[in-house]
Design a protein around this motif. Structure first.
Motif, short mmCIF file in Angstrom:
data_model
loop_
_atom_site.label_atom_id
_atom_site.label_comp_id
_atom_site.label_asym_id
_atom_site.label_seq_id
_atom_site.Cartn_x
_atom_site.Cartn_y
_atom_site.Cartn_z
N GLY A 90 0.80 -1.22 0.00
CA GLY A 90 0.00 0.00 0.00
C GLY A 90 0.83 1.27 0.00
N ARG A 91 2.13 1.17 0.36
CA ARG A 91 2.99 2.35 0.30
C ARG A 91 3.24 2.77 -1.13
N LEU A 92 3.26 1.79 -2.06
CA LEU A 92 3.46 2.13 -3.47
C LEU A 92 2.25 2.88 -4.01
N SER A 93 1.06 2.40 -3.67
CA SER A 93 -0.17 3.01 -4.17
C SER A 93 -1.37 2.42 -3.44
N ARG A 94 -2.46 3.17 -3.42
CA ARG A 94 -3.72 2.63 -2.91
C ARG A 94 -4.41 1.77 -3.96
N THR A 95 -4.01 1.94 -5.21
CA THR A 95 -4.67 1.28 -6.33
C THR A 95 -3.89 0.03 -6.74
N PHE A 96 -4.57 -1.10 -6.80
CA PHE A 96 -3.93 -2.37 -7.11
C PHE A 96 -3.19 -2.33 -8.44
N PHE A 97 -3.83 -1.76 -9.46
CA PHE A 97 -3.20 -1.70 -10.79
C PHE A 97 -1.86 -0.96 -10.72
N HIS A 98 -1.82 0.14 -9.98
CA HIS A 98 -0.57 0.91 -9.85
C HIS A 98 0.50 0.10 -9.11
N GLN A 99 0.08 -0.64 -8.08
CA GLN A 99 1.04 -1.50 -7.37
C GLN A 99 1.68 -2.50 -8.33
N GLU A 100 0.83 -3.18 -9.11
CA GLU A 100 1.33 -4.19 -10.04
C GLU A 100 2.24 -3.58 -11.10
N LEU A 101 1.91 -2.36 -11.52
CA LEU A 101 2.72 -1.69 -12.54
C LEU A 101 4.14 -1.47 -12.04
N VAL A 102 4.28 -0.94 -10.82
CA VAL A 102 5.61 -0.65 -10.28
C VAL A 102 6.36 -1.95 -9.98
N ILE A 103 5.68 -2.93 -9.37
CA ILE A 103 6.34 -4.19 -9.04
C ILE A 103 6.80 -4.91 -10.31
N SER A 104 5.96 -4.91 -11.34
CA SER A 104 6.33 -5.53 -12.61
C SER A 104 7.52 -4.81 -13.25
N GLU A 105 7.53 -3.50 -13.14
CA GLU A 105 8.63 -2.70 -13.69
C GLU A 105 9.95 -3.06 -13.00
N LEU A 106 9.90 -3.20 -11.68
CA LEU A 106 11.10 -3.58 -10.93
C LEU A 106 11.54 -5.00 -11.30
N SER A 107 10.57 -5.91 -11.42
CA SER A 107 10.89 -7.30 -11.76
C SER A 107 11.56 -7.40 -13.13
N ASP A 108 11.07 -6.62 -14.09
CA ASP A 108 11.66 -6.63 -15.43
C ASP A 108 13.11 -6.14 -15.42
N LEU A 109 13.44 -5.32 -14.42
CA LEU A 109 14.81 -4.81 -14.30
C LEU A 109 15.67 -5.73 -13.43
N GLY A 110 15.09 -6.85 -12.99
CA GLY A 110 15.84 -7.79 -12.17
C GLY A 110 15.98 -7.36 -10.72
N ILE A 111 15.07 -6.48 -10.25
CA ILE A 111 15.13 -5.95 -8.88
C ILE A 111 14.06 -6.62 -8.03
N GLN A 112 14.47 -7.15 -6.89
CA GLN A 112 13.53 -7.80 -5.99
C GLN A 112 12.65 -6.76 -5.28
N PHE A 113 11.39 -7.15 -5.04
CA PHE A 113 10.47 -6.30 -4.28
C PHE A 113 10.17 -7.03 -2.97
N ILE A 114 10.51 -6.40 -1.85
CA ILE A 114 10.38 -7.04 -0.54
C ILE A 114 9.43 -6.23 0.33
N SER A 115 8.28 -6.82 0.64
CA SER A 115 7.27 -6.18 1.49
C SER A 115 7.26 -6.86 2.85
N LEU A 116 7.38 -6.06 3.92
CA LEU A 116 7.44 -6.63 5.26
C LEU A 116 6.12 -7.21 5.73
N HIS A 117 5.00 -6.70 5.21
CA HIS A 117 3.71 -7.10 5.73
C HIS A 117 2.81 -7.70 4.65
N ASP A 118 3.39 -8.31 3.66
CA ASP A 118 2.67 -9.09 2.66
C ASP A 118 3.41 -10.42 2.52
#
Length: 364
Positions: A90-118
């Motif tokens: 939820g820190r990335l965005s309140r909107t699910f689509f926006h969350q997926e957009l940023v996480i997918s963007e990071l994944s495509d760059l080979g960057i891990q996304f680490i959420s403490l509470h998910d």
């Protein structure tokens, strides 16, 4: 394959944190996020450089365009870090689509996304589960907002005053039982009476009242400017509450501005304007009267109506588009002169208005 929460080798990582409201800022939510995430980074044995800490303090999660989030995304493209830590999705965005957009963007760059509470998302199944969590986070936020709205409406209908921005001339005072009293702010009420008397009894124009308030060093309520705008003075003169002793809850709602004053890339909130609701939706409550002379109220309203009807008819030329077109700075353009060939000029109100205001329009 590396695990999201048990990283085998030390990595250079980034941290992103965000809160959206002034209340959260005052409660130091950003600091609590940073503290917990930094502890997790240290436990994982990773390196967090100062330039890889990205904070959007006081920014709404409804908007994806945020300065620090954009900086993080740009730094990711420059391979400045290998993983991004957040408190939750939820820190990335309140909107699910926006969350997926940023996480997918990071994944495509080979960057891990680490959420403490998910849940961890190292396998395809876990990624789907985390995405489902993101959907439920968004749903839960909507439910919480609706419960708060309905709770406030219930209390307002029961006659309890709901905290917010007190009308100019009044202040809130919280009682021991948690309820709120709506009391006269004597300094501001004195200003209200001055403005009404100047306009109704002394027949001063609004721009003259602007000058008098400036000369007397009386600043508007929010204190962001030394100058009173004509619209604020006019709203004070139209305010029935001062005479009737009836204020209202649920009078307006937040909406996206059609002609925002801030046309820049970044806006802290999405709905920056307000729209008045139908009068039957207003919930009244009693407050002390500031103006006790009803005849003064009638004088003020008649003069305002006269100005509304006849002010534009005093113009030398008939500017059909005056007030209907907007400058690049967000202000309205109004008629200002005519050429020998009959061509009308429309200039930004900020550039031509007289008085005490500092001109800020830089549009050509």
């Amino acid at each position: 394959m590396k695990s999201d929460n048990q990283i085998q080798e030390p990595m250079n990582v980034a941290l992103y944190a965000r809160v959206s409201t002034g209340r959260q800022e005052n409660e130091q939510t950003i600091e609590s996020q940073l503290d917990e995430v930094k502890r997790k980074i240290a436990e994982d044995g990773n390196t967090l450089l100062p330039q890889n800490i990205f904070i959007d303090d006081g920014w709404s999660g409804e908007l994806l365009a945020r300065p620090s989030l954009d900086n993080l995304r740009d730094a990711a493209k420059d391979n400045s870090f290998e993983a991004v830590y957040v408190y939750d999705r939820g820190r990335l965005s309140r909107t699910f689509f926006h969350q997926e957009l940023v996480i997918s963007e990071l994944s495509d760059l080979g960057i891990q996304f680490i959420s403490l509470h998910d849940v961890k998302a190292t396998t395809p199944e876990e990624k789907v589960l985390q995405s489902m969590q993101g959907v439920f986070h968004e749903y839960e936020r909507i439910k919480i907002a609706e419960r708060m709205r309905r709770g406030k409406m219930y209390h307002a209908k029961e006659g309890k005053i709901i905290n917010g921005q007190a009308l100019y001339g009044y202040s809130y005072k919280k009682r021991e039982d948690g309820n709120v009293d709506y009391l006269i702010n004597h300094d501001e009420a004195g200003v209200v009476r001055k403005i009404w008397n100047w306009f109704g009894n002394d027949n001063l124009a609004v721009h003259t009242i602007q000058r008098k308030l400036f000369d007397l060093k009386i600043v508007p309520q929010k204190g962001k400017s030394d100058f009173w705008s004509k619209s604020v003075i006019t709203r004070l003169l139209k305010q029935e509450t001062y005479v009737t002793g009836k204020a209202f809850y649920n009078k307006s709602e937040a909406v996206v501005a059609k002609h925002p004053m801030n046309n820049g890339k970044y806006k802290k909130v999405k709905k920056s304007s307000r729209k008045v609701k139908s009068r039957e939706d207003w919930i009244p409550f009693d407050v002390p009267r500031i103006i006790t002379d009803y005849s003064l109220y009638e004088k003020v309203q008649k003069k305002l109506e006269y100005n509304r009807v006849y002010a534009n008819k005093k113009s030398k030329y008939d500017y059909l588009l005056s007030g209907l077109i907007y400058c690049g700075c967000g202000n309205k353009r109004v008629g200002d002169g005519c050429s020998k060939n009959g061509h009308f000029y429309y200039r930004c109100i900020d550039r031509i208005r007289s008085g005490v205001y500092e001109r800020k329009c830089k549009s050509s």
